[in-house]
Design an enzyme around this catalytic site. Structure first.
Site, PDB file in Angstrom:
ATOM      1  N   ALA A 281       0.844  -1.198   0.000  1.00  0.00           N
ATOM      2  CA  ALA A 281       0.000   0.000   0.000  1.00  0.00           C
ATOM      3  C   ALA A 281       0.877   1.245   0.000  1.00  0.00           C
ATOM      4  O   ALA A 281       0.665   2.181  -0.781  1.00  0.00           O
ATOM      5  CB  ALA A 281      -0.918  -0.015   1.219  1.00  0.00           C
TER       6      ALA A 281
ATOM      7  N   ARG B 297      -4.803  -3.634  11.136  1.00  0.00           N
ATOM      8  CA  ARG B 297      -5.023  -3.836  12.575  1.00  0.00           C
ATOM      9  C   ARG B 297      -4.582  -2.656  13.436  1.00  0.00           C
ATOM     10  O   ARG B 297      -5.120  -2.420  14.488  1.00  0.00           O
ATOM     11  CB  ARG B 297      -4.283  -5.085  13.022  1.00  0.00           C
ATOM     12  CG  ARG B 297      -5.168  -6.309  12.934  1.00  0.00           C
ATOM     13  CD  ARG B 297      -4.434  -7.521  13.378  1.00  0.00           C
ATOM     14  NE  ARG B 297      -3.117  -7.574  12.740  1.00  0.00           N
ATOM     15  CZ  ARG B 297      -2.318  -8.617  12.797  1.00  0.00           C
ATOM     16  NH1 ARG B 297      -2.674  -9.669  13.473  1.00  0.00           N
ATOM     17  NH2 ARG B 297      -1.153  -8.622  12.187  1.00  0.00           N
TER      18      ARG B 297
ATOM     19  N   ASP C 195      -9.902  -5.792  12.378  1.00  0.00           N
ATOM     20  CA  ASP C 195      -9.333  -7.134  12.261  1.00  0.00           C
ATOM     21  C   ASP C 195     -10.230  -7.885  11.286  1.00  0.00           C
ATOM     22  O   ASP C 195     -11.422  -8.058  11.542  1.00  0.00           O
ATOM     23  CB  ASP C 195      -9.323  -7.842  13.621  1.00  0.00           C
ATOM     24  CG  ASP C 195      -8.668  -9.211  13.511  1.00  0.00           C
ATOM     25  OD1 ASP C 195      -8.689  -9.799  12.409  1.00  0.00           O
ATOM     26  OD2 ASP C 195      -8.134  -9.699  14.515  1.00  0.00           O
ATOM     27  N   VAL C 196      -9.657  -8.302  10.198  1.00  0.00           N
ATOM     28  CA  VAL C 196     -10.501  -8.869   9.134  1.00  0.00           C
ATOM     29  C   VAL C 196     -11.224 -10.149   9.553  1.00  0.00           C
ATOM     30  O   VAL C 196     -12.152 -10.573   8.887  1.00  0.00           O
ATOM     31  CB  VAL C 196      -9.712  -9.134   7.822  1.00  0.00           C
ATOM     32  CG1 VAL C 196      -9.210  -7.843   7.230  1.00  0.00           C
ATOM     33  CG2 VAL C 196      -8.604 -10.116   8.046  1.00  0.00           C
TER      34      VAL C 196
ATOM     35  N   LYS D  83      -1.376 -11.352  -5.745  1.00  0.00           N
ATOM     36  CA  LYS D  83      -0.860 -12.714  -5.792  1.00  0.00           C
ATOM     37  C   LYS D  83      -0.309 -13.055  -4.416  1.00  0.00           C
ATOM     38  O   LYS D  83       0.008 -12.145  -3.658  1.00  0.00           O
ATOM     39  CB  LYS D  83       0.203 -12.840  -6.868  1.00  0.00           C
ATOM     40  CG  LYS D  83       1.533 -12.183  -6.481  1.00  0.00           C
ATOM     41  CD  LYS D  83       2.674 -12.722  -7.286  1.00  0.00           C
ATOM     42  CE  LYS D  83       3.952 -12.489  -6.535  1.00  0.00           C
ATOM     43  NZ  LYS D  83       5.160 -12.855  -7.166  1.00  0.00           N
TER      44      LYS D  83
ATOM     45  N   ASP E 136      -1.411  -9.122 -11.711  1.00  0.00           N
ATOM     46  CA  ASP E 136      -0.061  -9.609 -11.952  1.00  0.00           C
ATOM     47  C   ASP E 136       0.645  -8.373 -12.470  1.00  0.00           C
ATOM     48  O   ASP E 136       0.478  -8.000 -13.639  1.00  0.00           O
ATOM     49  CB  ASP E 136      -0.059 -10.721 -13.012  1.00  0.00           C
ATOM     50  CG  ASP E 136       1.340 -11.265 -13.236  1.00  0.00           C
ATOM     51  OD1 ASP E 136       2.303 -10.493 -13.088  1.00  0.00           O
ATOM     52  OD2 ASP E 136       1.483 -12.453 -13.575  1.00  0.00           O
ATOM     53  N   HIS E 137       1.400  -7.712 -11.600  1.00  0.00           N
ATOM     54  CA  HIS E 137       1.861  -6.369 -11.976  1.00  0.00           C
ATOM     55  C   HIS E 137       2.748  -6.357 -13.218  1.00  0.00           C
ATOM     56  O   HIS E 137       2.909  -5.341 -13.865  1.00  0.00           O
ATOM     57  CB  HIS E 137       2.515  -5.641 -10.793  1.00  0.00           C
ATOM     58  CG  HIS E 137       3.815  -6.223 -10.374  1.00  0.00           C
ATOM     59  ND1 HIS E 137       3.917  -7.290  -9.539  1.00  0.00           N
ATOM     60  CD2 HIS E 137       5.071  -5.883 -10.706  1.00  0.00           C
ATOM     61  CE1 HIS E 137       5.181  -7.595  -9.360  1.00  0.00           C
ATOM     62  NE2 HIS E 137       5.909  -6.755 -10.054  1.00  0.00           N
TER      63      HIS E 137
ATOM     64  N   ASP F 242       6.423 -18.610  -6.900  1.00  0.00           N
ATOM     65  CA  ASP F 242       6.493 -17.150  -6.771  1.00  0.00           C
ATOM     66  C   ASP F 242       6.630 -16.468  -8.138  1.00  0.00           C
ATOM     67  O   ASP F 242       6.163 -15.343  -8.308  1.00  0.00           O
ATOM     68  CB  ASP F 242       7.698 -16.793  -5.885  1.00  0.00           C
ATOM     69  CG  ASP F 242       7.676 -15.341  -5.438  1.00  0.00           C
ATOM     70  OD1 ASP F 242       6.597 -14.876  -5.012  1.00  0.00           O
ATOM     71  OD2 ASP F 242       8.719 -14.664  -5.521  1.00  0.00           O
TER      72      ASP F 242
ATOM     73  N   HIS G  11       3.974 -14.794 -13.265  1.00  0.00           N
ATOM     74  CA  HIS G  11       4.602 -13.862 -14.211  1.00  0.00           C
ATOM     75  C   HIS G  11       5.125 -14.551 -15.477  1.00  0.00           C
ATOM     76  O   HIS G  11       4.856 -14.136 -16.591  1.00  0.00           O
ATOM     77  CB  HIS G  11       5.775 -13.125 -13.554  1.00  0.00           C
ATOM     78  CG  HIS G  11       5.432 -12.504 -12.237  1.00  0.00           C
ATOM     79  ND1 HIS G  11       4.290 -11.755 -12.041  1.00  0.00           N
ATOM     80  CD2 HIS G  11       6.070 -12.507 -11.041  1.00  0.00           C
ATOM     81  CE1 HIS G  11       4.260 -11.328 -10.785  1.00  0.00           C
ATOM     82  NE2 HIS G  11       5.316 -11.779 -10.157  1.00  0.00           N
TER      83      HIS G  11
ATOM     84  N   LYS H  79      17.063 -15.793  -7.597  1.00  0.00           N
ATOM     85  CA  LYS H  79      17.513 -14.720  -6.713  1.00  0.00           C
ATOM     86  C   LYS H  79      19.023 -14.786  -6.587  1.00  0.00           C
ATOM     87  O   LYS H  79      19.630 -15.835  -6.796  1.00  0.00           O
ATOM     88  CB  LYS H  79      16.864 -14.883  -5.334  1.00  0.00           C
ATOM     89  CG  LYS H  79      15.361 -14.612  -5.387  1.00  0.00           C
ATOM     90  CD  LYS H  79      14.796 -14.279  -4.032  1.00  0.00           C
ATOM     91  CE  LYS H  79      13.323 -13.945  -4.128  1.00  0.00           C
ATOM     92  NZ  LYS H  79      13.060 -12.637  -4.724  1.00  0.00           N
TER      93      LYS H  79
HETATM   94  P1  NAD Z   1       2.608  -6.434   4.612  1.00  0.00           P
HETATM   95  O1  NAD Z   1       2.910  -7.538   5.594  1.00  0.00           O
HETATM   96  O2  NAD Z   1       3.538  -5.294   4.536  1.00  0.00           O
HETATM   97  O3  NAD Z   1       1.166  -5.837   4.949  1.00  0.00           O
HETATM   98  C1  NAD Z   1       0.100  -6.631   5.406  1.00  0.00           C
HETATM   99  C2  NAD Z   1      -1.038  -5.746   5.876  1.00  0.00           C
HETATM  100  O4  NAD Z   1      -2.079  -6.591   6.368  1.00  0.00           O
HETATM  101  C3  NAD Z   1      -0.681  -4.786   7.004  1.00  0.00           C
HETATM  102  O5  NAD Z   1      -1.361  -3.578   6.753  1.00  0.00           O
HETATM  103  C4  NAD Z   1      -1.272  -5.490   8.259  1.00  0.00           C
HETATM  104  O6  NAD Z   1      -1.624  -4.594   9.291  1.00  0.00           O
HETATM  105  C5  NAD Z   1      -2.500  -6.094   7.655  1.00  0.00           C
HETATM  106  N1  NAD Z   1      -3.038  -7.214   8.463  1.00  0.00           N
HETATM  107  C6  NAD Z   1      -2.428  -8.381   8.781  1.00  0.00           C
HETATM  108  N2  NAD Z   1      -3.264  -9.157   9.501  1.00  0.00           N
HETATM  109  C7  NAD Z   1      -4.439  -8.481   9.621  1.00  0.00           C
HETATM  110  C8  NAD Z   1      -5.710  -8.758  10.229  1.00  0.00           C
HETATM  111  N3  NAD Z   1      -5.956  -9.908  10.868  1.00  0.00           N
HETATM  112  N4  NAD Z   1      -6.670  -7.828  10.113  1.00  0.00           N
HETATM  113  C9  NAD Z   1      -6.457  -6.662   9.467  1.00  0.00           C
HETATM  114  N5  NAD Z   1      -5.297  -6.359   8.882  1.00  0.00           N
HETATM  115  C10 NAD Z   1      -4.290  -7.246   8.955  1.00  0.00           C
HETATM  116  O7  NAD Z   1       2.393  -7.161   3.207  1.00  0.00           O
HETATM  117  P2  NAD Z   1       2.608  -6.535   1.734  1.00  0.00           P
HETATM  118  O8  NAD Z   1       4.033  -6.698   1.353  1.00  0.00           O
HETATM  119  O9  NAD Z   1       2.034  -5.184   1.679  1.00  0.00           O
HETATM  120  O10 NAD Z   1       1.803  -7.563   0.830  1.00  0.00           O
HETATM  121  C11 NAD Z   1       0.393  -7.597   0.762  1.00  0.00           C
HETATM  122  C12 NAD Z   1      -0.047  -8.527  -0.349  1.00  0.00           C
HETATM  123  O11 NAD Z   1       0.476  -8.065  -1.567  1.00  0.00           O
HETATM  124  C13 NAD Z   1       0.440  -9.965  -0.209  1.00  0.00           C
HETATM  125  O12 NAD Z   1      -0.538 -10.819  -0.770  1.00  0.00           O
HETATM  126  C14 NAD Z   1       1.682 -10.000  -1.084  1.00  0.00           C
HETATM  127  O13 NAD Z   1       1.960 -11.298  -1.559  1.00  0.00           O
HETATM  128  C15 NAD Z   1       1.239  -9.075  -2.202  1.00  0.00           C
HETATM  129  N6  NAD Z   1       2.356  -8.452  -2.921  1.00  0.00           N
HETATM  130  C16 NAD Z   1       3.160  -7.554  -2.311  1.00  0.00           C
HETATM  131  C17 NAD Z   1       4.176  -6.953  -3.028  1.00  0.00           C
HETATM  132  C18 NAD Z   1       5.079  -5.929  -2.400  1.00  0.00           C
HETATM  133  O14 NAD Z   1       5.854  -5.325  -3.158  1.00  0.00           O
HETATM  134  N7  NAD Z   1       5.010  -5.693  -1.130  1.00  0.00           N
HETATM  135  C19 NAD Z   1       4.373  -7.282  -4.380  1.00  0.00           C
HETATM  136  C20 NAD Z   1       3.522  -8.199  -4.986  1.00  0.00           C
HETATM  137  C21 NAD Z   1       2.506  -8.768  -4.243  1.00  0.00           C
END
Ligand code: NAD
Length: 495
Positions: free
Chosen positions: A18, A46, A85-86, A148, A177-178, A235, A240, A340
């Site tokens: 995000a 959370r 909390d989801v 993903k 799929d970015h 992965d 991809h 990697k």
């Molecule tokens: P992250 O661990 O940084 O963030 C997870 C988020 O989920 C946090 O905001 C956390 O507070 C929230 N969370 C966890 N448990 C919760 C609960 N029970 N209730 C409410 N909120 C809860 O993870 P991320 O890196 O941002 O990745 C998120 C998704 O995106 C994953 O599916 C990951 O595979 C995918 N993704 C991430 C990236 C990246 O660049 N970070 C790239 C491709 C895909």
């Protein structure tokens, strides 16, 4: 500009994705006017953040885009935070009330985008609650963007899909799929379908082999916990790489529309041979990095990384040969590799054309040439970090005689162009706002990709690998080079 009235609800609003990708992309859309006065964003996670704190965080994520203080303030004022909390049903009621209030305040007409930027084990719960708690509106659009990985094998993906489909029809599900938002991946279709010189040769009569490399120089960084349960096959290859392969292998669509492209991609994926055990062992190799060195830097081995099992048998490298059983591609190997801690970060596609039937220059009187073969013509598509194409031809060596010399024609997008072109996430979010799912993965594509990959995983799970087997900073294990050598080819890795 075509302004969209919409409420974004971002699950995982405090997370890495995000903050690094989604908020800056929303800001770019705001600057361009796709989002303007009539939008709001609810970030949920959370942590007990206030709206004020959330807005400060959002402003921090767009700093590098140099907004004026007033612009950043105006943009951030559309953001609201809901601690949630989801897994807790009662929280969805609060979320619904906030959503309805914002809908009224910003005149959003019931248009909703739900972005699941969270660990996949939560996807099913969130979606079920969106429906049961009536957060999904009856007016306007309701679209789900989902990150993903989509499942961890066909079975879990199928179950997740069934759950999601109870709340959203397929047309409203945007499985991201970015890579499909990247400029040069989208360019594959332009190269193929806007250039007769290539499309007329895009088959087994003229192409010797196709190579797709997704190389990463980084290790697992702070994602060891996730990665150790996933590995390179799930992965990278399942999503991809197979998506890129489908774009390269598909038949020309009758029109460049979502429906036509999708149907061709699905057909291409269905033509990829699902291997028997013996074929998996012959055609796929895996690796895991040991400690190594590159340019005075030393790197630890995968098993020494944080949150990784010291006995881990997870692969950090995959190389393989896919076979496509249709008229166009019969006999043409599609080699793929990803890993990697490789020598260099780079995503490239090489289309290696067949050589001329006879090298007439080999008998040149002036300068006899011992090598009867000429280097092949290679079309390279550079996806990242640089973007562009190159094409190698054989020309005459300048001077007396008739020896040949390979010449490279090159085009690269300028750094300025790359800098100013929309980010993948920005493009994909706008596509989703427009209801265009061309650059997202359809369920049938995901399902077929799992069928292809699951058999490889199952065979590997029965055989203990001899890990680690490549040094950090190298281009992977020896077996990845032998894979092509036994077919009389070699990996092409042009700068
Ligand atoms: P992250 O661990 O940084 O963030 C997870 C988020 O989920 C946090 O905001 C956390 O507070 C929230 N969370 C966890 N448990 C919760 C609960 N029970 N209730 C409410 N909120 C809860 O993870 P991320 O890196 O941002 O990745 C998120 C998704 O995106 C994953 O599916 C990951 O595979 C995918 N993704 C991430 C990236 C990246 O660049 N970070 C790239 C491709 C895909």
């Amino acid at each position: 500009m075509n302004e969209k009235n919409v409420l974004f609800t971002i699950f995982g609003g405090t997370g890495d994705l995000a903050q690094r990708k989604l908020y800056p992309s929303l800001f770019r859309l705001y600057k361009k006017g796709n989002l303007s006065e009539h939008f709001a964003v609810i970030g949920t996670a959370r942590r007990p953040w206030s709206d004020e704190h959330y807005r400060e965080v959002v402003k921090g994520t767009i700093e590098t885009l140099n907004p004026s203080a007033e612009e950043a303030e105006r943009f951030a004022s559309h953001f609201y935070y809901q601690s949630h909390d989801v897994n807790d049903s009662s929280h969805y009621q609060t979320l619904k009330e906030l959503s309805d209030r914002l809908d009224e305040k910003y005149h959003l007409n019931g248009n909703r985008m739900y972005y699941l930027a969270m660990a996949p084990q939560f996807f099913g719960t969130i979606v079920s609650h969106l429906k049961s708690q009536k957060i999904i509106t009856e007016t306007g659009f309701n679209r789900l963007i989902i990150e993903k990985p989509f499942g961890s094998d066909f079975h879990s993906a199928f179950e997740l899909n069934e759950k999601i489909r109870q709340a959203f029809p397929e047309d409203d599900i945007f499985r991201i799929d970015h890579y499909l938002g990247k400029e040069m991946i989208q360019n594959i279709s332009a190269i193929r379908f806007a250039n007769n010189i290539f499309e007329s040769q895009w088959n087994n009569r003229y192409i010797d082999n196709i190579q797709i490399t997704f190389g990463e120089s980084l290790g697992v960084e702070d994602r060891g916990g996730y990665y150790d349960h996933s590995g390179a096959l799930k992965d990278m290859v399942q999503n991809h790489i197979l998506q890129v392969l489908a774009l390269l292998a598909m038949e020309p669509p009758v029109a460049f529309s979502e429906k036509e492209i999708r149907s061709e991609k699905i057909k291409a994926l269905k033509a990829i041979r699902i291997y028997e055990k013996k074929e998996v062992l012959e055609n796929f190799v895996r690796g895991q990095y040991a400690a190594g060195q590159l340019d005075d830097q030393t790197f630890k081995g995968y098993r020494e990384e944080d949150n990784v099992d010291p006995q881990s048998t997870t692969e950090t490298f995959v190389a393989g040969k896919f076979t496509i059983d249709n008229f166009r591609w019969s006999g043409v190997p599609f080699y793929v590799r990803t890993g990697k801690r490789l020598t260099e970060k780079g995503t490239r596609i090489n289309i290696v054309f067949k050589q001329v039937p006879v090298n007439v220059f080999k008998t040149s009187i002036d300068e006899p040439c011992n090598d009867p073969t000429l280097p092949p013509n290679v079309l390279t598509i550079y996806i990242q970090p640089t973007e562009g194409f190159s094409f190698t031809l054989n020309g005459k060596k300048v001077g007396q005689g008739f020896a040949t010399d390979p010449i490279k024609l090159e085009y690269r997008n300028s750094a300025e162009m790359v800098e100013n072109s929309p980010e993948a996430y920005e493009k994909l979010m706008l596509d989703a706002l427009n209801g265009d799912s061309t650059n997202f993965s359809h369920w049938e594509e995901v399902a077929q990709s799992w069928h292809i990959v699951d058999v490889i995983r199952q065979v590997w799970d029965q055989v203990q690998p001899d890990f680690p087997n490549y040094k950090a900073g190298s281009m992977g294990p020896e077996a990845a080079f032998e894979l092509l050598e036994k077919d009389g080819f070699e990996w092409i890795w042009q700068p």
